[in-house]
Write an enzyme that holds these catalytic residues in place. Structure first.
Site, PDB file in Angstrom:
ATOM      1  N   GLU A 280     -47.261 -64.581  93.557  1.00 48.46           N
ATOM      2  CA  GLU A 280     -45.875 -64.273  93.173  1.00 48.46           C
ATOM      3  C   GLU A 280     -45.938 -63.762  91.742  1.00 48.46           C
ATOM      4  OE1 GLU A 280     -43.282 -64.377  95.040  1.00 48.46           O
ATOM      5  OE2 GLU A 280     -43.841 -65.676  96.705  1.00 48.46           O
TER       6      GLU A 280
ATOM      7  N   CYS B 162     -38.254 -63.388  86.703  1.00 41.04           N
ATOM      8  CA  CYS B 162     -39.091 -62.400  87.396  1.00 41.04           C
ATOM      9  C   CYS B 162     -38.231 -61.457  88.223  1.00 41.04           C
ATOM     10  CB  CYS B 162     -40.148 -63.088  88.244  1.00 41.04           C
ATOM     11  SG  CYS B 162     -39.471 -64.238  89.442  1.00 41.04           S
TER      12      CYS B 162
END
Ligand code: NDP
Length: 507
Positions: free
Chosen positions: A251, A285
């Site tokens: 991720e 993010c």
């Protein structure tokens, strides 16, 4: 957590003062939040072995036993939300209210993972097909043993919990290595588990330290390594895991774009862009870093955004919109992107200042697509807004970035917005909002390209922490067994005839 308590839970050599330690600090004041051991490869391996033993017991509890214990854990977190939010505020810098929101999301994911694990992963019968019609066929998803989780500091509860909750629900034990910037939060989460689930306390363990401790976790024989962080560290983690063929989940970062189409609700788009870009000091993010607005709405959009942004203020008091940058080094990245954008002809419509760890909410216009502020992840409270001819050009530019984590589309036309969302090169897209997909536990979370691979959350997130297991059981023997050296010579011809009848008519 008081230092004395951390010492109590730490290995003996640390309590004796023999081992190396590190401090985590409040990014606003510099005050020490906690002191933690730097655990070396031997210590990490010992914790993984402890978790491995616990994994057998944990898997043996079955879906219902695990669901019950995951419920006890989320109950514990829900009852102590303010205590945990206070710690997140002190160690990460984000406002208390944002920390509450983050913990709420994590609790919701724990609930979903526990409730859905059996349905998604449990044994199920599948059709054996023509060739094995005399067999029963079973599919099930089995746990991997111990899952290693390496997380970042920006969402120190929500982000690792995306792996922890789903890995535990799937029947694995987990060993978490929190970022060196948020070890107190990581340790609190593991201590909370021990308190809430005493009969499987070692199913969730924590190791603390710097990058080397994370590297040691990659090499400690875990069944999978779930990594959240930057692409460059992700590559290092993959290389370490490759040594033992340990599978990885990546991720990684993003450079998410928002498309504002001709028919968008401009005020709503501006409000969402400002939240998506500035909340958590832009250290998200899936934060919005670039906006592509069509010519028709550009001026109105820029006016709305700059007005809203001017009302925001960073700080660590109750009235602050967002906190300081958690890492001092990240302010250097933000400053470089600002300087580079201005040097390339960009205009600062709002903000543009960096004082210590406080970055003013910043809106940049006319920044060339080749500039770092448009190409690279900034991870700060900044937003570039670019005028485009139409939504097709917006999509083309949005998709030109090597990252592909998430994004947003604003349009009043449902069909148009859905089409743009589908064609956006990203793992996740919100229509007429930002970041919403992260709050839907049934939806998978993850990216493409430089944003990584693999999925947390949802059914895919549960399966991510398992291996598929196939079982067949012969129900009745056939008079002719094709997989035997004793089969009659004519069997192949008979099979070819049957295949001709079944499949041969297709052209
Ligand atoms: P880093 O890549 O610097 O660090 C991530 C984690 O990796 C930290 O726990 C770090 O530990 C650890 N680490 C560092 N070196 C090694 C190593 N050699 N082996 C194993 N582990 C190591 O990222 P940041 O902490 O700076 O996080 C920000 C990044 O994370 C951004 O790019 C952001 O976009 C991304 N991110 C992605 C998310 C997603 O879900 N896609 C969510 C949140 C963030 P230590 O801190 O102790 O050095």
């Amino acid at each position: 957590m008081p230092l004395a308590e951390q010492m109590d839970g730490a290995p003996a050599e640390f309590r004796d003062g023999a081992a190396e330690t590190f401090e985590s600090t409040d990014p606003a004041s510099g005050a020490v939040v906690g002191v933690f051991p730097v655990q070396d490869a031997d210590a990490v391996r010992a914790v993984v072995e402890r978790a491995r033993t616990a994994a057998t017991t944990w898997a043996g509890l079955g879906f219902d036993g695990r669901r019950q214990r995951l419920a006890a854990y989320r109950g514990y977190l829900a009852r102590r939300m303010h205590e945990l939010a206070d710690l997140v505020h002190r160690e990460n810098g984000k406002p208390h209210a944002d920390a509450i929101l983050e913990i709420t999301l994590a609790v919701d994911h724990l609930a979903w993972a526990g409730a859905h694990a059996r349905k998604v992963l449990g044994p199920r019968r599948v059709s054996p097909g023509l060739l094995a019609a005399n067999h029963a066929a079973w599919l099930e998803y089995q746990p991997l043993g111990v899952v290693g989780v390496i997380g970042p500091w920006n969402y120190p509860v929500f982000t690792p919990m995306g792996s922890i909750a789903y890995a535990l629900a799937a029947g694995n034990a987990v060993v978490v290595k929190p970022s060196e910037h948020t070890p107190a939060v990581g340790t609190w989460l593991a201590d909370a588990w021990r308190a809430a689930v005493p009969d499987a306390a070692d199913a969730f363990c924590v190791v603390t330290g710097l990058g080397e401790t994370g590297a040691a976790l990659c090499r400690a024989g875990v069944g999978k390594l779930a990594f959240t962080g930057s692409a460059s560290t992700g590559r290092t983690v993959m290389a370490a895991c490759a040594e033992t063929l340990t599978p990885v989940l990546m991720e990684l970062g993003g450079k998410d774009a928002m498309i504002v189409d001709d028919d968008a609700d401009v005020a709503a788009a501006a409000d969402a862009a400002v939240w998506g870009a500035m909340s958590n000091a832009g250290q998200t993010c899936i934060g919005i870093e670039r906006v592509y607005a069509t010519e028709r709405v550009y001026d109105a959009f820029v006016a709305e955004v700059t007005e809203k942004v001017r009302a925001l203020r960073p700080g660590s008091d109750d009235g602050a919109a967002y906190g300081p940058m958690t890492m001092a080094s990240q302010t250097d990245v933000v400053r470089r992107h600002l300087d580079d954008a201005v040097a390339a002809g960009g205009r600062v419509a709002a903000g543009g200042t960096v004082e210590g760890r406080m970055v003013a909410p910043t809106v940049l216009l006319d920044v060339p697509e080749t500039s770092a502020a448009v190409c690279e992840e900034t991870f700060g409270p900044t937003l570039t807004i670019t005028k485009v001819r139409d939504a097709e050009e917006a999509l083309e530019r949005a998709n030109a970035n090597p990252h592909g984590l998430a994004g947003a589309v604003f349009s009043r036309s449902k069909a148009r917005a859905m089409d743009l969302a589908r064609r956006m090169r990203s793992g996740m897209t919100s229509v007429n909002s930002v970041l919403t997909f992260a709050s839907v536990p049934a939806l998978p979370f993850g990216g493409v390209g430089e944003s990584g691979f693999g999925r947390i959350h949802g059914e895919d997130g549960l399966r991510e922490f398992t291996r598929a297991k196939a079982i067949t059981r012969q129900r009745v023997p056939l008079p002719v067994n094709l997989m035997s050296f004793g089969r009659p010579a004519a069997a192949a011809d008979a099979l070819a005839r049957i295949m001709g009848l079944v499949h041969g008519r297709h052209r």
